[in-house]
Design an enzyme around this catalytic site. Sequence first.
Site, PDB file in Angstrom:
ATOM      1  N   SER A 237       0.792  -1.236   0.000  1.00  0.00           N
ATOM      2  CA  SER A 237       0.000   0.000   0.000  1.00  0.00           C
ATOM      3  C   SER A 237       0.828   1.291   0.000  1.00  0.00           C
ATOM      4  CB  SER A 237      -0.975   0.002   1.173  1.00  0.00           C
ATOM      5  OG  SER A 237      -1.848  -1.090   1.039  1.00  0.00           O
ATOM      6  N   LYS A 284      -9.486  -5.692  11.088  1.00  0.00           N
ATOM      7  CA  LYS A 284     -10.643  -5.152  10.360  1.00  0.00           C
ATOM      8  C   LYS A 284     -11.928  -5.134  11.195  1.00  0.00           C
ATOM      9  CE  LYS A 284      -8.914  -6.077   5.742  1.00  0.00           C
ATOM     10  NZ  LYS A 284      -9.120  -6.695   4.438  1.00  0.00           N
ATOM     11  N   ASP A 320     -12.602  -2.685   0.129  1.00  0.00           N
ATOM     12  CA  ASP A 320     -12.447  -4.053  -0.410  1.00  0.00           C
ATOM     13  C   ASP A 320     -13.711  -4.425  -1.196  1.00  0.00           C
ATOM     14  OD1 ASP A 320      -9.957  -4.633   0.588  1.00  0.00           O
ATOM     15  OD2 ASP A 320     -10.680  -5.669   2.375  1.00  0.00           O
ATOM     16  N   GLY A 344     -13.511 -20.107   0.774  1.00  0.00           N
ATOM     17  CA  GLY A 344     -13.068 -19.428   1.992  1.00  0.00           C
ATOM     18  C   GLY A 344     -14.231 -18.715   2.663  1.00  0.00           C
ATOM     19  N   ALA A 348     -11.986 -11.606   4.172  1.00  0.00           N
ATOM     20  CA  ALA A 348     -12.073 -11.162   2.773  1.00  0.00           C
ATOM     21  C   ALA A 348     -13.315 -11.754   2.112  1.00  0.00           C
ATOM     22  CB  ALA A 348     -10.815 -11.588   2.023  1.00  0.00           C
ATOM     23  N   ASN A 367     -15.759 -23.894   2.335  1.00  0.00           N
ATOM     24  CA  ASN A 367     -14.670 -23.583   3.269  1.00  0.00           C
ATOM     25  C   ASN A 367     -14.162 -24.845   3.947  1.00  0.00           C
ATOM     26  OD1 ASN A 367     -12.973 -21.610   4.460  1.00  0.00           O
ATOM     27  ND2 ASN A 367     -14.118 -21.809   6.379  1.00  0.00           N
TER      28      ASN A 367
HETATM   29  P1  NAP Z   1      -8.754 -14.824   7.216  1.00  0.00           P
HETATM   30  O1  NAP Z   1      -9.895 -14.042   7.748  1.00  0.00           O
HETATM   31  O2  NAP Z   1      -7.683 -15.284   8.127  1.00  0.00           O
HETATM   32  O3  NAP Z   1      -9.385 -16.118   6.487  1.00  0.00           O
HETATM   33  C1  NAP Z   1      -8.559 -17.119   5.983  1.00  0.00           C
HETATM   34  C2  NAP Z   1      -9.401 -18.110   5.161  1.00  0.00           C
HETATM   35  O4  NAP Z   1      -8.466 -18.980   4.512  1.00  0.00           O
HETATM   36  C3  NAP Z   1     -10.316 -19.000   5.996  1.00  0.00           C
HETATM   37  O5  NAP Z   1     -11.478 -19.283   5.254  1.00  0.00           O
HETATM   38  C4  NAP Z   1      -9.451 -20.274   6.170  1.00  0.00           C
HETATM   39  O6  NAP Z   1     -10.215 -21.431   6.373  1.00  0.00           O
HETATM   40  C5  NAP Z   1      -8.813 -20.337   4.816  1.00  0.00           C
HETATM   41  N1  NAP Z   1      -7.583 -21.120   4.736  1.00  0.00           N
HETATM   42  C6  NAP Z   1      -6.366 -20.801   5.237  1.00  0.00           C
HETATM   43  N2  NAP Z   1      -5.472 -21.745   4.899  1.00  0.00           N
HETATM   44  C7  NAP Z   1      -6.139 -22.693   4.171  1.00  0.00           C
HETATM   45  C8  NAP Z   1      -5.759 -23.897   3.528  1.00  0.00           C
HETATM   46  N3  NAP Z   1      -4.511 -24.349   3.583  1.00  0.00           N
HETATM   47  N4  NAP Z   1      -6.693 -24.577   2.843  1.00  0.00           N
HETATM   48  C9  NAP Z   1      -7.946 -24.132   2.778  1.00  0.00           C
HETATM   49  N5  NAP Z   1      -8.390 -23.010   3.371  1.00  0.00           N
HETATM   50  C10 NAP Z   1      -7.472 -22.280   4.064  1.00  0.00           C
HETATM   51  O7  NAP Z   1      -7.981 -14.028   6.057  1.00  0.00           O
HETATM   52  P2  NAP Z   1      -8.630 -12.952   5.069  1.00  0.00           P
HETATM   53  O8  NAP Z   1      -8.568 -11.598   5.648  1.00  0.00           O
HETATM   54  O9  NAP Z   1      -9.961 -13.444   4.608  1.00  0.00           O
HETATM   55  O10 NAP Z   1      -7.567 -12.953   3.865  1.00  0.00           O
HETATM   56  C11 NAP Z   1      -7.498 -14.066   2.995  1.00  0.00           C
HETATM   57  C12 NAP Z   1      -6.620 -13.743   1.791  1.00  0.00           C
HETATM   58  O11 NAP Z   1      -7.184 -12.708   1.007  1.00  0.00           O
HETATM   59  C13 NAP Z   1      -5.207 -13.283   2.147  1.00  0.00           C
HETATM   60  O12 NAP Z   1      -4.308 -13.940   1.284  1.00  0.00           O
HETATM   61  C14 NAP Z   1      -5.232 -11.808   1.855  1.00  0.00           C
HETATM   62  O13 NAP Z   1      -3.957 -11.315   1.479  1.00  0.00           O
HETATM   63  C15 NAP Z   1      -6.183 -11.759   0.684  1.00  0.00           C
HETATM   64  N6  NAP Z   1      -6.792 -10.443   0.491  1.00  0.00           N
HETATM   65  C16 NAP Z   1      -6.524  -9.796  -0.674  1.00  0.00           C
HETATM   66  C17 NAP Z   1      -7.091  -8.563  -0.907  1.00  0.00           C
HETATM   67  C18 NAP Z   1      -6.803  -7.874  -2.203  1.00  0.00           C
HETATM   68  O14 NAP Z   1      -7.019  -6.655  -2.288  1.00  0.00           O
HETATM   69  N7  NAP Z   1      -6.351  -8.576  -3.209  1.00  0.00           N
HETATM   70  C19 NAP Z   1      -7.924  -7.948   0.051  1.00  0.00           C
HETATM   71  C20 NAP Z   1      -8.194  -8.651   1.242  1.00  0.00           C
HETATM   72  C21 NAP Z   1      -7.618  -9.897   1.449  1.00  0.00           C
HETATM   73  P3  NAP Z   1     -10.690 -21.854   7.867  1.00  0.00           P
HETATM   74  O15 NAP Z   1     -11.923 -21.063   8.135  1.00  0.00           O
HETATM   75  O16 NAP Z   1     -10.934 -23.307   7.742  1.00  0.00           O
HETATM   76  O17 NAP Z   1      -9.551 -21.524   8.783  1.00  0.00           O
END
Ligand code: NAP
Length: 476
Positions: A237, A284, A320, A344, A348, A367
């Site tokens: 950012s 968040k 987002d 997921g 996000a 998920n």
């Molecule tokens: P979060 O709240 O921690 O959620 C993580 C999610 O990933 C959960 O659904 C978790 O499942 C799942 N997960 C983690 N490891 C896994 C695996 N090995 N196999 C299957 N499922 C798995 O994180 P978040 O904030 O949602 O962020 C998730 C991703 O989105 C990150 O990589 C982040 O960088 C990206 N993101 C990108 C943007 C963008 O602008 N491009 C914006 C926001 C976020 P469980 O529920 O089973 O634990």
Amino acid sequence: MLCLTLTGNDYGLCREQVRQNRKNIEMVEFRADLMKVIDTDAVRQLIGDLDLPVILTCRRLKDGGAFEGSERSRIQLLSRLIPLGFSLVDIEEDVKRPELPLLAKEHGLKIIRSFHDMESVPRDLFSRIMKMSRKGDIAKAAVTPRSIADVLMLFKAEKELESIDKIIIGMGTYGIPTRILYKRTGSMLTFCSAEGSSAASGHLSADIMHDLYRSDQVSPATRIYGIIGNPVMHTSSPKIHNPAFEKVGLNAVYVPFLVDDVRSFFHLADYLDIQGFSVTVPHKQHVLPYLGKISREVKLIGSCNTVLKYNTMWKGVNTDFYGFLKPIGEELEAQRIRRAVVIGAGGAARSVVWALRNYYCRVTILNRTVEKAKSLAQETGSAYGSLEDLAALETADLIVQTTSAGMPPQEGVNPIEAYAFRGEEIVYDLVYKPRQTEIIKKASRAGCRIIYGMDMLIAQGILQFESFTGFTYPED
Ligand code: NAP
């Protein structure tokens, strides 16, 4: 002033580091403890050749340096080097050898009295700095903040120690804002390294300090923005916001803040008069209780990624939500995306599912932890299943990968490994580092249209910039 700490261990490398960073720096620190060989003729020539003031330092192991000899030999070395043309010498607070400062004064050097705390920020920080400065020297404290509350204490040095010539440095990742905003700690200079080398924990390179953060141009009038997260230093950012501030001619800087406790960060934000900040994992939801006003989508999603100063209160919005929609807006408007699968159910995914449901898409959430998918599905009127439920994928117009699988330390992981892409579906992966995740590679080979996480990151960042500043993001 930005002071380049030389980390080359021979004279040629030191010269090269100064040459490469010359346009960004106004001072150099020669670290005798890092040199392979101390040759007084070579030191004299090096210092004479540099058209910059040079600080002489010989740092002990216990202060994060590399000098391994006895204290006696260190003092002897400093005494030999002082007469060679330096402008300043760093003498630690606890060195009780009056001949050293006397020699320095005799040769016209200013004295920096320093202390280092590699573990914490001492509670008597300000009184120690006062004590060091009483002899008319520049006082330097390099300490290790362990929380954002410690960082606030370092910024308070500006007012608490207003009349004192000082250098305040917060080491480690918590301390990075004290380096970028060194003028707001009241420091007369800060240290940086040559690219690819770091003389101390948290040192940024001279070009990052100068070109990205424009640290030397920070003034009391500079508007401060930033990003809070834990971890936070992986964020792209600052590269979205800082060049755009410069482009539109705004005196502003965007700084990464490692934050352990959101409440303490709001104290810091008030203290520094921060005008707005981005919020990333895990804060968040944590910021919500501190917001006096929230937008419709924050209320809907229950998560906020952008906080803005709004009169005397804080307002939360969620870019987002709109950033995700930007690359697929046309398809959604034209109703070419009717069925979507979201992989997921984390933070996000909440933005993604709500954004898609706002366009009346039929969404299925898959998920790893099915309970979480169920809960989000019930809230948003979606269907749900486990990562093994591939049937929904086979009829999807859009598949959105929102898990952290694929980003370090889970690089190479594809959460829907068993699924064979048809080639007709759009595949959107929110992971932006690396750009080519396993899922993207496989979908590309099948001929799917790909949307990258970076497209969303940039789209949401542009929206953030526009809500922070009121300016349109510069096109080029
Ligand atoms: P979060 O709240 O921690 O959620 C993580 C999610 O990933 C959960 O659904 C978790 O499942 C799942 N997960 C983690 N490891 C896994 C695996 N090995 N196999 C299957 N499922 C798995 O994180 P978040 O904030 O949602 O962020 C998730 C991703 O989105 C990150 O990589 C982040 O960088 C990206 N993101 C990108 C943007 C963008 O602008 N491009 C914006 C926001 C976020 P469980 O529920 O089973 O634990």
